[in-house]
Design a protein around this motif. Sequence first.
Motif, short mmCIF file in Angstrom:
data_model
loop_
_atom_site.label_atom_id
_atom_site.label_comp_id
_atom_site.label_asym_id
_atom_site.label_seq_id
_atom_site.Cartn_x
_atom_site.Cartn_y
_atom_site.Cartn_z
N TYR A 12 0.84 -1.19 0.00
CA TYR A 12 0.00 0.00 0.00
C TYR A 12 0.87 1.23 0.00
O TYR A 12 1.91 1.26 0.63
CB TYR A 12 -0.91 -0.01 1.23
CG TYR A 12 -2.25 -0.57 0.92
CD1 TYR A 12 -2.37 -1.86 0.44
CD2 TYR A 12 -3.41 0.21 1.06
CE1 TYR A 12 -3.59 -2.39 0.12
CE2 TYR A 12 -4.65 -0.32 0.73
CZ TYR A 12 -4.73 -1.63 0.26
OH TYR A 12 -5.95 -2.13 -0.07
N ALA A 53 1.02 -1.53 7.83
CA ALA A 53 0.16 -0.93 6.81
C ALA A 53 -1.29 -0.94 7.26
O ALA A 53 -2.03 0.04 7.07
CB ALA A 53 0.32 -1.70 5.50
N GLU A 54 -1.69 -2.04 7.86
CA GLU A 54 -3.07 -2.17 8.31
C GLU A 54 -3.39 -1.14 9.39
O GLU A 54 -4.40 -0.44 9.33
CB GLU A 54 -3.26 -3.59 8.86
CG GLU A 54 -4.70 -3.94 9.10
CD GLU A 54 -4.84 -5.40 9.50
OE1 GLU A 54 -3.90 -5.92 10.12
OE2 GLU A 54 -5.87 -5.99 9.17
N LEU A 55 -2.46 -1.05 10.36
CA LEU A 55 -2.67 -0.10 11.44
C LEU A 55 -2.68 1.32 10.91
O LEU A 55 -3.49 2.15 11.35
CB LEU A 55 -1.59 -0.27 12.51
CG LEU A 55 -1.69 -1.55 13.34
CD1 LEU A 55 -0.45 -1.71 14.20
CD2 LEU A 55 -2.94 -1.51 14.21
N SER A 57 -3.57 2.32 7.91
CA SER A 57 -4.78 2.63 7.16
C SER A 57 -5.99 2.74 8.08
O SER A 57 -6.98 3.36 7.73
CB SER A 57 -5.01 1.58 6.05
OG SER A 57 -5.01 0.31 6.60
N GLU A 58 -5.90 2.13 9.28
CA GLU A 58 -6.98 2.32 10.25
C GLU A 58 -6.93 3.73 10.83
O GLU A 58 -7.96 4.31 11.14
CB GLU A 58 -6.85 1.31 11.40
CG GLU A 58 -7.43 -0.06 11.07
CD GLU A 58 -7.08 -1.08 12.16
OE1 GLU A 58 -6.62 -0.68 13.25
OE2 GLU A 58 -7.25 -2.28 11.87
#
Lengths: 519, 113
Positions: A12, A53-55, A57-58
């Motif tokens: 991402y 990346a997940e954190l 984008s949250e």
Amino acid sequence: MNTTVNVSIGGYSFTLEESAYTTLQAYLNEVKIKLGNDKAAQETVNDIEFRIAELLSEKIATGQVVTNEIVKPIIDQIGKPEDIGDDGKAVGNPQYRAKRLYRNPDDSIIAGVCGGLAAYFRVDPLVFRILFIALIFLRGFGLLLYILLWIAMPKAKTPFQKMEMIGETETIEDISKRVRKEINDTSENLKKSKAGNAIGKIGSLLGQVLLYLLKALLVIVKVISIIIGVILIVSMLLVFIALVGAVFFASYSPDFSGVIGGVGMSLNEIISSVLDISSSYWITIPLFLTFAIPIVALIYAGIRILFRFKAKDGAIGIIAAIIWAAAVVSLSLTFFFQMRSLAVSEKVVKEFEVTPVNSNSKIVLCKTYNYLADSSLVEEKAQFFDWKIVKLKGKQQLAGTPNLIVEKSNETKPRFEVIRKARGVNNYTAQNNANDIVYSLTLNDTLAILDPLYIIPEKSKWKNQNLTVKLYLPEGYGVYLDESLTDILEKYQPYSNYWADEMVGKTWVMTANGLRIAK
Amino acid sequence: MNQEIENAKAQMRKGVLELCVLTVLSRGDAYANDLINQLKQAKMIVVEGTIYPLLTRQKNAGLLTYRWEESPQGPPRKYYSLTNEGRQYLAELLNSWDELVEMVNAIRNQKND
């Protein structure tokens, strides 16, 4: 507004403030150091990147710039590098300690080459700087070397690489401390640059342009070095193959300026039949090594230019250098002993008076024969200078071409002189070697038949043997030079204005002014 | 003193973390975030990083497999599930855990005669 960086994390893309980017980069580097460098470790690092990346984008809206304030809690959530690690066991094998040559960005004047070399060899960088400056005066060699090293040596960017450059074991704590310091330094630098005025901006723009020019130059240098590498590899491989063929195999070797013009005989065979030596390998192996080692080194250099792999070639290089030196020394010794066996020159002269039975004939008929017609003598196998290797009665023999010279004489009768010359350790052996030359001149009335070759017996080997046949011709006497003499008639005749090939097939008379064509 | 207690606690947690991860997965497939949330709730882990090397190792040991699934937002997720081997392994671990608890309790309840 701080500078921002676009990066891809876990596939991402995010926009990060420079300070946030530095923090994240340093963090991931430390994690990588902790986990090691194998497949499993990389997989784990990837998982962690995905999680980051997940954190991210949250926590941020689309297009929002990621700041240090966002990154730091995420790092805290995932944990310090020393906490990652499964039960104290690293996932992969931690891989360091191997010392590697890097350019040192922390101690650099131009590109950090000297700094890196100094770190590698644990000496003061000044040593290498002085060395390079001194080498520049050697026709710019130092500059070339510097540029080549600049290309070849990677820059130590990450803390891990810097560790490898120094070759010392650093604890994770040491690195974290340094990373933190670096981050502070960078942010301070950023603050400083914010305070810069318009002139400063123009300056930095110029700097950017210069940097791009330098990068373009680097690309050109790299392209040129690739071309040089390819040429090196291809040409040296060909030379190497030719060398192996010429030295050890009966090859159709390239005709090096006509010195070894023959085919079907290796240098090894030639040497064993020519030189007085217990084994020809005493010469051919050192000779081969003397040329082969630099050739292989050049091939290796070419490969290194093309593929920038890391190799522990220091030890191999030293061994190769030692072998090369040994080869050169043994070659010189052999050369010295060979030269010693050629120290003294001696000659042996034999005379043959021409006594015409038919006393009114004043013409000496000179001829030779085609030695190939002699069934006991087979074709020459190799030729070098005046000597050739022939097969006589099934045995390889060294042979030479005699020289026929027509001289003027004050005597009453024509006379032949066969002069054998050879070298040896002392006068005695030199004389023996000269005496041993096999050659015959047959006189029958006024017909003289000369051997087309002289044979050097196997026991004397090559001792710079030389054989001259002189015909002393009194004034008024003539000589018919048969066409068969083309090869053995000396090209330059002292009493003739003609070349040897113009003189054959004709009768010549000795006059007060030298040889004249007979009417 | 405090530091030592913390270390001992961390060691204990790390020792049974493997068991806990497998137990959570035995209840159904999960991706890293689910796992982390459940383990955090149980106060088994403090930081997330601990879990990733463990998952990689268990996967490489053949105890777990994973598949990729799209997520509503952010990057795709790795869903882990137990293999048959993993189930057997977990059963054995649970057995020895029970034994261990019994042993510890037995020692604690021993009376000096």
